[in-house]
Design a protein around this motif. Structure first.
Motif: not given
Ligand SMILES: NC(=O)c1ccc[n+]([C@@H]2O[C@H](COP(=O)([O-])OP(=O)(O)OC[C@H]3O[C@@H](n4cnc5c(N)ncnc54)[C@H](O)[C@@H]3O)[C@@H](O)[C@H]2O)c1
Length: 259
Positions: A17, A19, A39, A41, A67, A93-95, A143, A162, A189-191, A193, A195-196
């Motif tokens: 949904a 990023g 997702d 969300d 979950r 999916t990631g947190i 990912i 990861k 690496g850094g994206v 989205t 998450m940053q």
């Protein structure tokens, strides 16, 4: 890439949904796949599915909290009924729950592992079982992250999850090769989205100083690698993680970040 590489194929994108997952949904749809976006969300997911295909014939959204493993496994049946047997599974999916090692809690560790790794294992298992039963090959893509390869001082749960995805791509590749199913991962690496967003200016600077290309990836740049791994263009690639990281893992020390 992104014209008709996935013509005639159906993909499930979990964590699609926002990023990176959203960029994958957009690109896979442009590559002619039918796409089930899932997702937690629901608002963003529905908006995305409407934007990509208001008719719902080629792109659909399903609310799913990874979950809940029953809900994850049910996605495969739902996709088959609504869009066709899925050929491609993408787990985006990631947190991240940053904490120093001495303060890491069991609750946060379990949460990160459940969302980032456990959901992936049983999503891919459900999809692989369906593909084996249908007697057809397919492509499983996760990912992961450079964080599964090198360590930070506050990303113990995230990095461990990861590293698990990187291994999972190898172990699924070995187990599923006889069935024509490939398994790979993209390690960004850094994206740029959400998450940053939690990073302080100092952390951003530190991250760029470890990135020879001196910028974050655009989500579409990660999606292009995922599309390569999902499509026949990578037909002899399995068990791999492709690090799309602006050179981070190649760098021994740091680079100078212009002010
Ligand atoms: N942004 C980065 O710098 C970066 C770097 C390396 C790897 N990654 C990885 O890329 C992937 C995508 O992250 P992103 O940067 O696009 O972040 P994001 O937060 O924009 O996207 C993550 C998605 O996962 C969904 N999600 C979270 N918990 C969920 C749950 N319990 N059930 C179902 N969906 C859930 C969110 O709603 C969201 O749509 C993640 O696996 C992340 O670890 C990101």
């Amino acid at each position: 890439m992104g014209s008709n590489e996935l013509e005639g194929q159906t993909a499930i994108i979990l964590g699609g949904a926002n990023g990176v997952g959203m960029a994958c949904a957009e690109l896979f749809a442009r590559a002619d796949a039918r796409v089930l976006v899932a997702d937690i969300d629901a608002e963003s997911g529905r908006r995305l599915a409407d934007r990509l295909d208001a008719s719902g014939q080629r792109v659909r959204f399903a609310t799913c909290d990874v979950r809940d493993l029953d809900a994850v496994q049910a996605l495969v049946d739902r996709c088959e009924v609504e869009l066709g047997v899925p050929d491609v599974g993408l787990y985006a999916t990631g947190i991240i729950k940053p904490a120093p090692f001495l303060d890491l809690t069991v609750t946060d560790f379990d949460l990160v592992m459940d969302v980032n790794l456990r959901g992936a294992v049983f999503f891919f298992q459900a999809l692989a079982r369906r593909l084996v039963k249908a007697g057809r090959g397919g492509s499983l893509v996760s990912i992961s992250s450079v964080g599964g390869q090198v360590a930070g001082d506050s990303t113990h749960a995230y990095g461990t999850s990861k590293a698990g995805l990187i291994h999972l791509a190898k172990s699924m590749a070995v187990s599923l090769a006889p069935y024509g199913i490939r398994a790979n991962s993209v390690g960004p690496g850094g994206v740029a989205t959400a998450m940053q967003a939690h990073l302080s200016p100092e952390e951003r600077h530190a991250s760029l100083s470890r990135t020879p290309m001196l910028r974050l990836a655009r989500p579409e740049e990660i999606a292009q690698v995922a599309l390569f791994l999902a499509s026949e263009a990578s037909s002899y690639v399995t068990g791999q993680t492709i690090f799309a990281d602006g050179g981070r893992l190649a760098l021994h020390r740091t680079v100078k970040v212009p002010q």
